[in-house]
Design an enzyme around this catalytic site. Structure first.
Site, short mmCIF file in Angstrom:
data_model
loop_
_atom_site.label_atom_id
_atom_site.label_comp_id
_atom_site.label_asym_id
_atom_site.label_seq_id
_atom_site.Cartn_x
_atom_site.Cartn_y
_atom_site.Cartn_z
N SER A 8 0.84 -1.20 0.00
CA SER A 8 0.00 0.00 0.00
C SER A 8 0.87 1.24 0.00
CB SER A 8 -0.90 0.01 1.24
OG SER A 8 -1.59 1.23 1.35
N HIS A 9 0.31 2.32 -0.49
CA HIS A 9 1.00 3.61 -0.40
C HIS A 9 1.05 4.13 1.03
CE1 HIS A 9 0.58 3.55 -4.72
NE2 HIS A 9 1.33 4.65 -4.78
N SER A 10 0.22 3.56 1.88
CA SER A 10 0.12 4.01 3.26
C SER A 10 0.55 2.90 4.21
CB SER A 10 -1.32 4.42 3.57
OG SER A 10 -1.53 4.54 4.95
N ASP A 63 -2.89 -1.35 -3.53
CA ASP A 63 -3.94 -0.35 -3.49
C ASP A 63 -4.03 0.53 -4.72
OD1 ASP A 63 -1.68 1.16 -2.91
OD2 ASP A 63 -2.43 1.96 -1.02
N SER A 66 0.94 2.76 -8.83
CA SER A 66 2.38 2.49 -8.76
C SER A 66 2.69 1.29 -7.86
CB SER A 66 3.17 3.72 -8.31
OG SER A 66 2.81 4.11 -7.01
#
Length: 126
Positions: A8-10, A63, A66
């Site tokens: 995930s980006h987070s 997610d 990228s």
């Protein structure tokens, strides 16, 4: 038993998803990776490190764009002995379905079949 990989980006989303799966699907190995430099993003080098350190087949969930691209590139360059599959499903719901199926003895292919059968589309607006 296969491993679930969350990208995930987070970091919070990755770790929160891992916490949910750990509570609902005991015994399934969950690896969570998210965020870059205490912020949002993903890193190809970090995703490669995750995949190069798995010790079983893996299902990868992501997610955003990228994260998917980094998983694709990491899988493409992976030279290890295990099968790694990217799964196109919502990160929380898809990984949950897969983890539960694996936790009751299902195979990677059975987990993917369960995800394919699940409907993640809302019927609230029909």
């Amino acid at each position: 038993m296969a491993t679930i990989v969350i990208v995930s980006h987070s970091e919070d989303v990755a770790n929160g998803t891992k916490a949910l799966l750990n509570n609902m699907a005991k015994g399934v190995k969950i690896i969570a990776y998210g965020g870059v430099d205490n912020g949002l993003g993903t890193s190809l080098d970090e995703v490669k490190k995750v995949l190069n350190n798995i010790d079983d087949d893996a299902l990868c969930f992501y997610d955003l764009g990228s994260a998917e691209m980094n998983i694709d590139l990491a899988i493409e360059t992976y030279k290890g002995p295990f099968k790694i599959k990217k799964v196109n499903a919502p990160i929380v719901e898809g990984s949950f379905v897969a983890a539960v199926k694996l936790s009751v003895g299902g195979s990677v292919n059975e987990a993917i079949e369960e995800i394919d059968k699940a409907s993640f589309k809302s019927t609230a607006f029909k």
